[in-house]
Design a protein around this motif. Structure first.
Motif, PDB file in Angstrom:
ATOM      1  N   SER A 153       0.893  -1.135   0.069  1.00  0.00           N
ATOM      2  CA  SER A 153       0.070  -0.086  -0.040  1.00  0.00           C
ATOM      3  C   SER A 153       0.601   1.363  -0.090  1.00  0.00           C
ATOM      4  O   SER A 153       0.572   2.362  -0.619  1.00  0.00           O
ATOM      5  CB  SER A 153      -0.931   0.003   1.409  1.00  0.00           C
ATOM      6  N   LEU A 154       1.849   1.255   0.658  1.00  0.00           N
ATOM      7  CA  LEU A 154       2.847   2.249   1.113  1.00  0.00           C
ATOM      8  C   LEU A 154       3.525   2.555  -0.471  1.00  0.00           C
ATOM      9  O   LEU A 154       3.703   3.782  -0.926  1.00  0.00           O
ATOM     10  CB  LEU A 154       3.708   2.055   1.797  1.00  0.00           C
ATOM     11  N   SER A 155       3.984   1.453  -1.008  1.00  0.00           N
ATOM     12  CA  SER A 155       4.549   1.636  -2.410  1.00  0.00           C
ATOM     13  C   SER A 155       3.529   2.620  -3.337  1.00  0.00           C
ATOM     14  O   SER A 155       4.184   3.185  -4.402  1.00  0.00           O
ATOM     15  CB  SER A 155       5.047   0.282  -2.873  1.00  0.00           C
ATOM     16  N   ARG A 156       2.372   2.029  -3.379  1.00  0.00           N
ATOM     17  CA  ARG A 156       1.314   2.532  -4.524  1.00  0.00           C
ATOM     18  C   ARG A 156       1.167   3.994  -4.061  1.00  0.00           C
ATOM     19  O   ARG A 156       0.997   4.902  -4.937  1.00  0.00           O
ATOM     20  CB  ARG A 156      -0.095   1.856  -4.215  1.00  0.00           C
ATOM     21  N   LYS A 157       1.067   4.463  -2.637  1.00  0.00           N
ATOM     22  CA  LYS A 157       0.832   5.676  -2.197  1.00  0.00           C
ATOM     23  C   LYS A 157       2.220   6.566  -2.869  1.00  0.00           C
ATOM     24  O   LYS A 157       1.960   7.643  -2.981  1.00  0.00           O
ATOM     25  CB  LYS A 157       0.637   5.889  -0.840  1.00  0.00           C
ATOM     26  N   TYR A 190      13.109  -7.164   4.799  1.00  0.00           N
ATOM     27  CA  TYR A 190      11.895  -6.245   5.084  1.00  0.00           C
ATOM     28  C   TYR A 190      12.344  -4.973   5.475  1.00  0.00           C
ATOM     29  O   TYR A 190      11.828  -3.790   5.296  1.00  0.00           O
ATOM     30  CB  TYR A 190      10.887  -6.994   5.995  1.00  0.00           C
ATOM     31  N   LYS A 191      13.463  -5.107   6.345  1.00  0.00           N
ATOM     32  CA  LYS A 191      14.307  -3.646   6.843  1.00  0.00           C
ATOM     33  C   LYS A 191      14.606  -2.917   5.545  1.00  0.00           C
ATOM     34  O   LYS A 191      14.650  -1.680   5.406  1.00  0.00           O
ATOM     35  CB  LYS A 191      15.223  -4.005   7.662  1.00  0.00           C
ATOM     36  N   SER A 192      15.292  -3.609   4.761  1.00  0.00           N
ATOM     37  CA  SER A 192      15.769  -2.806   3.423  1.00  0.00           C
ATOM     38  C   SER A 192      14.549  -2.483   2.694  1.00  0.00           C
ATOM     39  O   SER A 192      14.826  -1.188   1.958  1.00  0.00           O
ATOM     40  CB  SER A 192      16.746  -3.923   2.684  1.00  0.00           C
ATOM     41  N   ASP A 193      13.587  -3.168   2.599  1.00  0.00           N
ATOM     42  CA  ASP A 193      12.534  -2.548   1.625  1.00  0.00           C
ATOM     43  C   ASP A 193      11.854  -1.470   2.414  1.00  0.00           C
ATOM     44  O   ASP A 193      11.630  -0.341   1.749  1.00  0.00           O
ATOM     45  CB  ASP A 193      11.211  -3.911   1.637  1.00  0.00           C
ATOM     46  N   LEU A 194      11.728  -1.416   3.727  1.00  0.00           N
ATOM     47  CA  LEU A 194      11.333  -0.281   4.633  1.00  0.00           C
ATOM     48  C   LEU A 194      12.236   0.893   4.387  1.00  0.00           C
ATOM     49  O   LEU A 194      11.787   2.220   4.131  1.00  0.00           O
ATOM     50  CB  LEU A 194      11.453  -0.524   6.156  1.00  0.00           C
ATOM     51  N   ASN A 195      13.605   0.526   4.221  1.00  0.00           N
ATOM     52  CA  ASN A 195      14.458   1.634   4.105  1.00  0.00           C
ATOM     53  C   ASN A 195      14.248   2.439   2.915  1.00  0.00           C
ATOM     54  O   ASN A 195      14.542   3.594   2.607  1.00  0.00           O
ATOM     55  CB  ASN A 195      15.938   1.365   4.411  1.00  0.00           C
ATOM     56  N   ASN A 196      14.102   1.533   1.847  1.00  0.00           N
ATOM     57  CA  ASN A 196      13.812   2.039   0.404  1.00  0.00           C
ATOM     58  C   ASN A 196      12.470   3.021   0.296  1.00  0.00           C
ATOM     59  O   ASN A 196      12.488   3.987  -0.262  1.00  0.00           O
ATOM     60  CB  ASN A 196      13.486   0.813  -0.662  1.00  0.00           C
ATOM     61  N   LEU A 197      11.349   2.444   1.083  1.00  0.00           N
ATOM     62  CA  LEU A 197      10.444   3.337   1.250  1.00  0.00           C
ATOM     63  C   LEU A 197      10.606   4.876   1.726  1.00  0.00           C
ATOM     64  O   LEU A 197      10.038   5.658   1.544  1.00  0.00           O
ATOM     65  CB  LEU A 197       9.151   2.339   1.618  1.00  0.00           C
ATOM     66  N   SER A 244      13.402   6.235   1.769  1.00  0.00           N
ATOM     67  CA  SER A 244      14.419   7.059   0.733  1.00  0.00           C
ATOM     68  C   SER A 244      13.366   7.524  -0.130  1.00  0.00           C
ATOM     69  O   SER A 244      13.604   8.961  -0.591  1.00  0.00           O
ATOM     70  CB  SER A 244      15.282   6.133   0.148  1.00  0.00           C
ATOM     71  N   GLU A 245      12.497   6.949  -0.638  1.00  0.00           N
ATOM     72  CA  GLU A 245      11.436   7.602  -1.823  1.00  0.00           C
ATOM     73  C   GLU A 245      10.586   8.486  -0.974  1.00  0.00           C
ATOM     74  O   GLU A 245      10.382   9.545  -1.689  1.00  0.00           O
ATOM     75  CB  GLU A 245      10.530   6.175  -2.084  1.00  0.00           C
ATOM     76  N   VAL A 246      10.135   8.405   0.213  1.00  0.00           N
ATOM     77  CA  VAL A 246       9.241   9.575   0.891  1.00  0.00           C
ATOM     78  C   VAL A 246      10.221  10.726   0.935  1.00  0.00           C
ATOM     79  O   VAL A 246       9.709  11.829   0.809  1.00  0.00           O
ATOM     80  CB  VAL A 246       8.819   8.908   2.356  1.00  0.00           C
ATOM     81  N   LYS A 247      11.650  10.509   1.421  1.00  0.00           N
ATOM     82  CA  LYS A 247      12.385  11.854   1.451  1.00  0.00           C
ATOM     83  C   LYS A 247      12.421  12.432   0.141  1.00  0.00           C
ATOM     84  O   LYS A 247      12.658  13.673   0.090  1.00  0.00           O
ATOM     85  CB  LYS A 247      13.627  11.288   2.014  1.00  0.00           C
TER      86      LYS A 247
END
Length: 221
Positions: free
Chosen positions: A18-22, A77-84, A86-89
């Protein structure tokens, strides 16, 4: 596999997708709409971080053979969250040159889509693994129940056999007692018979001597 960990994992996968789509949608917005979307993303990030912490605690509480595999998945999953993050930033960082919306999309949308596609691929793989794990757990539970039923049946048979052995032991104990009593009776009878033999032998000898004396006196006169 821990069912608690699987539950957290499933929730994280749903939130991450869901976060990736948002994030993809927020990159194409501006103004208040973008702020509102970013606020939703940050709230979802907090939920994702909480789930990561819960998965970490659950994994570390398990046996080493299980813990190693779960911690490896947790690193993904931690790496995936860090990517998210970075994208938000990247989405929320102001551009010094006031880049237009079209320039922002051209420079970042391709990377965002690539990251999103990669995340979806990993999440789909994780979902498949979860489904397979759930099926294995169900099969293991069925096997465990069948084994438990077989164990109960075996215990019942063993109990019946034990009762039969105890009954046979008691019967043999009674037979031993009777044999002991019979031996005592036979021994007493044997002693009486030996005594009677001596008595009868003495009587016979006495009679023979008496007869011989009588014959002697008759012959003498």
């Amino acid at each position: 596999m821990s069912t608690v960990f699987e539950g957290y994992e499933r929730q994280y996968c749903e939130i991450s997708a869901s976060l990736s789509r948002k994030c993809t949608g927020a990159a194409a917005l501006d103004g208040e709409q973008k702020k509102q979307k970013v606020s939703e993303i940050k709230s979802g990030m907090e939920d994702a971080e909480n789930l990561i912490r819960k998965m970490d605690l659950e994994a570390r509480s398990l046996q080493p053979s299980v813990k190693a595999g779960l911690l490896a998945k947790l690193r993904e999953y931690k790496s995936d969250l860090n990517n998210l993050k970075s994208e938000v930033k990247r989405i929320t960082t102001p551009n010094g040159k006031n880049t237009s919306r079209e320039e922002l999309l051209e420079s970042g949308l391709a990377d965002t889509l690539a990251v999103s596609a990669d995340q979806r691929g990993r999440l789909l793989m994780s979902t498949d693994r979860l489904n397979n794990s759930s099926e294995r757990i169900k099969e293991s539970r069925r096997t465990m129940l069948e084994t438990e039923e077989l164990g109960v049946s075996i215990l019942q048979d063993l109990h019946q056999q034990r009762q039969s052995l105890l009954h046979a032991h008691n019967t043999l104990h009674g037979v031993d007692d009777n044999i002991g009593k019979s031996k005592k009776v036979l021994t007493a009878m044997s002693r009486r018979m030996d005594k009677n033999k001596w008595i009868i032998g003495g009587i016979i000898i006495t009679l023979v001597l008496a007869i011989l004396l009588i014959l002697y006196f008759k012959l003498a006169h």
